[in-house]
Design a protein around this motif. Structure first.
Motif, PDB file in Angstrom:
ATOM      1  N   SER A  17       0.825  -1.148   0.084  1.00 59.85           N
ATOM      2  CA  SER A  17      -0.143   0.158  -0.040  1.00 59.85           C
ATOM      3  C   SER A  17       1.011   1.260   0.103  1.00 59.85           C
ATOM      4  CB  SER A  17      -1.004   0.124   1.355  1.00 59.85           C
ATOM      5  OG  SER A  17      -1.835  -1.018   1.030  1.00 59.85           O
TER       6      SER A  17
ATOM      7  N   ILE B 157       1.959   2.000  -3.531  1.00 61.76           N
ATOM      8  CA  ILE B 157       1.153   2.927  -4.175  1.00 61.76           C
ATOM      9  C   ILE B 157       0.916   3.939  -3.910  1.00 61.76           C
ATOM     10  CG2 ILE B 157      -1.642   2.780  -4.844  1.00 61.76           C
ATOM     11  CD1 ILE B 157      -1.382  -0.142  -4.116  1.00 61.76           C
TER      12      ILE B 157
ATOM     13  N   ILE C 101      -5.843   8.138  -7.232  1.00 57.42           N
ATOM     14  CA  ILE C 101      -6.140   6.878  -6.988  1.00 57.42           C
ATOM     15  C   ILE C 101      -7.634   6.385  -6.835  1.00 57.42           C
ATOM     16  CG2 ILE C 101      -5.414   5.105  -5.206  1.00 57.42           C
ATOM     17  CD1 ILE C 101      -3.042   6.536  -4.228  1.00 57.42           C
TER      18      ILE C 101
ATOM     19  N   ASP D 138      -9.679   3.366  -5.492  1.00 54.03           N
ATOM     20  CA  ASP D 138      -9.521   2.296  -4.913  1.00 54.03           C
ATOM     21  C   ASP D 138     -10.734   1.313  -5.202  1.00 54.03           C
ATOM     22  OD1 ASP D 138      -8.750   0.201  -3.151  1.00 54.03           O
ATOM     23  OD2 ASP D 138      -9.453   1.272  -1.470  1.00 54.03           O
TER      24      ASP D 138
ATOM     25  N   VAL E  14      -6.834   0.758  -8.535  1.00 53.21           N
ATOM     26  CA  VAL E  14      -6.056  -0.174  -7.733  1.00 53.21           C
ATOM     27  C   VAL E  14      -7.178  -1.267  -6.900  1.00 53.21           C
ATOM     28  CG1 VAL E  14      -4.962  -0.500  -5.337  1.00 53.21           C
ATOM     29  CG2 VAL E  14      -4.387   1.500  -6.619  1.00 53.21           C
TER      30      VAL E  14
ATOM     31  N   GLU F 209      -6.787  -3.918  -4.402  1.00 46.65           N
ATOM     32  CA  GLU F 209      -5.894  -4.620  -3.095  1.00 46.65           C
ATOM     33  C   GLU F 209      -6.175  -6.053  -2.827  1.00 46.65           C
ATOM     34  OE1 GLU F 209      -3.620  -1.877  -0.726  1.00 46.65           O
ATOM     35  OE2 GLU F 209      -5.571  -0.775  -0.487  1.00 46.65           O
TER      36      GLU F 209
ATOM     37  N   VAL G 208      -3.115  -1.563 -10.688  1.00 44.95           N
ATOM     38  CA  VAL G 208      -2.267  -2.157 -10.051  1.00 44.95           C
ATOM     39  C   VAL G 208      -2.863  -3.215  -9.201  1.00 44.95           C
ATOM     40  CG1 VAL G 208      -0.868  -1.744  -7.664  1.00 44.95           C
ATOM     41  CG2 VAL G 208      -0.766   0.047  -9.563  1.00 44.95           C
TER      42      VAL G 208
ATOM     43  N   THR H 143      -2.735  -6.085  -6.086  1.00 48.31           N
ATOM     44  CA  THR H 143      -1.836  -6.422  -4.833  1.00 48.31           C
ATOM     45  C   THR H 143      -2.241  -7.979  -4.290  1.00 48.31           C
ATOM     46  OG1 THR H 143      -2.989  -5.550  -2.921  1.00 48.31           O
ATOM     47  CG2 THR H 143      -1.793  -3.961  -4.178  1.00 48.31           C
TER      48      THR H 143
END
Length: 466
Positions: A255, A258, A269, A271, A297, A299, A351, A353
């Protein structure tokens, strides 16, 4: 705001037209029809809605003014002209405005005054224009621009492009990175209110990131090449987007990485919470409404939705899933990352993760989709030195040699190292902090050694009974 003389002129034109119609009726129709028509008109004008319709009709018929609407959302996508116009109008001087809005978003910042008016008058090369924010019954917002038809070519060819470009320049100068998260679809109003956002104030940077310098420079170089690659991506015929896969154990800085990327590029960003999305159609609407110069993102993608199940099983159930649209599917996500919809929007970074790389479907993370795989692993000695500099303002110390030796033997996350280095009551005691870390490292070493011995005993036991 439209001038009073113009308003009275419009009303006068409408009234003159009505008198003309009534004079025509008196000349053409017989007396009994005149009475009936007169009674009908009088009763109708007593009803506000009908009177308004008649008024609007004649106003539009004889009005010398032209309107242009700029909707906030156009075909499921953000209308960047709307955002630029909004920024431009907010920048207009407030000294002549009678209605203002004051806010103080940060305690240590001064009071900010902005216009709080429905209609705003502007002037461009001698031509008067009026801007008005309009909210439709479905909550869709748009800016309405009104001007005299004599200035049509000046406004459309020169003024509107000027406003949009000026708005973009103003926005770029005071750009504040924002963190967006998606609302549940039950809160959407058509294509509006899909995302909510706050100012992004995470201070992470590549300079303070606990990672080997060589790896950091490689990532920064890749990001810089991407932002300067518009012509290159066009030349090779690829959508201007890039994928990064961050993987490694918990607490290794995914995190934080990012956040450092967003601050390095000055990108917003987004999310994306996949569990709040019902189906592929909603996913597509969300992703196409994200802005350029952004990082999308997801995650812990292995925990978000069922994108990790057996591939054969997925293919067997894909027809049923697509039919009832009950969940986001792997194909739906891939279509945005690397399919036709990946070209909807420019300069985007995606991205993912994960703490468990082995759980992800190979199709999701293959090269070309996730262009760069970045492993964020346990704390190395070089990473520790960066943390020591961040937390203790320390470049070297006699205890570093002991710490270096311990880090070679054990696995500990940078987050755990940082926690032991963090000063108490903001008073730096270098020796105490380093000794606390050494103590924690030795305890972890003993724990890992005990676990290793226990695993070895179990292995020998199974071999004996096997």
């Amino acid at each position: 705001m439209m001038m009073m003389g113009d308003t009275f002129g419009t009303i006068g034109s409408s009234m003159a037209s009505l008198f003309f119609i009534w004079a025509t009726v008196q000349q053409i129709f017989p007396n009994h029809l005149k009475i009936a028509i007169k009674e009908f008109l009088l009763s109708s004008f007593q009803q506000l809605c009908f009177a308004q319709r008649v008024s609007d009709y004649f106003t539009n018929l004889f009005s010398p003014y032209v309107d242009i609407n700029f909707p906030e959302i156009d075909e499921y996508r953000l209308n960047h002209a709307f955002s630029a116009i909004e920024t431009y109008l907010e920048s207009k001087a407030t000294d002549k405005s009678k209605h203002l809005k004051g806010s103080q978003l940060k305690e240590n910042k001064g009071l900010v005054l902005k216009r709080d008016e429905v209609k705003i008058r502007d002037e461009y090369k001698g031509a008067n224009v009026w801007w008005e924010i309009v909210t439709a019954s479905d909550e869709e917002r748009s800016y309405k621009l009104t001007f005299h038809h004599r200035a049509r070519s000046l406004i459309t060819d020169s003024y509107v492009p000027y406003v949009v470009e000026e708005g973009k320049l103003i926005k770029a100068k005071k750009q504040q990175t924002r963190l967006f998260t998606n609302n549940p679809s039950s809160q959407w109003i058509l294509s509006h209110n899909m995302w909510r956002s706050i100012e992004f104030e995470h201070p992470a940077s590549f300079e303070t990131l606990a990672m080997e310098q060589e790896k950091k420079e490689e990532i920064m170089s890749d990001l810089t090449a991407f932002t300067n690659g518009k012509d290159y991506y066009k030349k090779i015929g690829k959508a201007w987007k890039r994928g990064y896969l961050l993987y490694g154990p918990p607490g290794t800085g995914k995190s934080t990485m990012i956040s450092a990327m967003a601050n390095f590029l000055n990108y917003n960003i987004y999310d994306l919470e996949l569990t709040a999305i019902k189906n592929n159609s909603e996913l597509r609407k969300l992703l196409t409404s994200t802005s350029s110069k952004s990082i999308v993102v997801i995650e812990d993608i292995d925990c978000s939705v069922d994108l990790t199940a057996n591939r054969t099983k997925k293919e067997r159930n894909s027809i049923e899933q697509d039919k009832d649209e009950s969940s986001v599917t792997l194909s739906g996500l891939l279509n945005f990352i690397d399919g036709i919809w990946s070209a909807c929007g420019q300069e985007r970074i995606v991205v993912f993760t994960t703490n468990h790389l082995e759980k992800l479907d190979p199709a999701l993370i293959r090269r070309g989709r996730m262009d760069m795989h970045i492993e964020l692993s346990y704390c190395t000695y070089e990473a520790f030195k960066i943390l020591a500099k961040n937390y203790l303002d320390l470049d070297d110390h006699p205890l570093f040699k002991n710490i270096k030796s311990l880090l070679k033997e054990i696995e500990i996350s940078p987050a755990d190292v940082a926690e032991n280095l963090m000063t108490r009551n903001h008073i730096i005691d270098v020796d105490e902090s380093l000794n606390n870390l050494i103590k924690a490292l030795e305890e972890k070493k003993n724990s890992q050694r005990s676990q290793h011995d226990e695993d070895k005993k179990k292995s020998n036991k199974f071999r004996l009974f096997g």
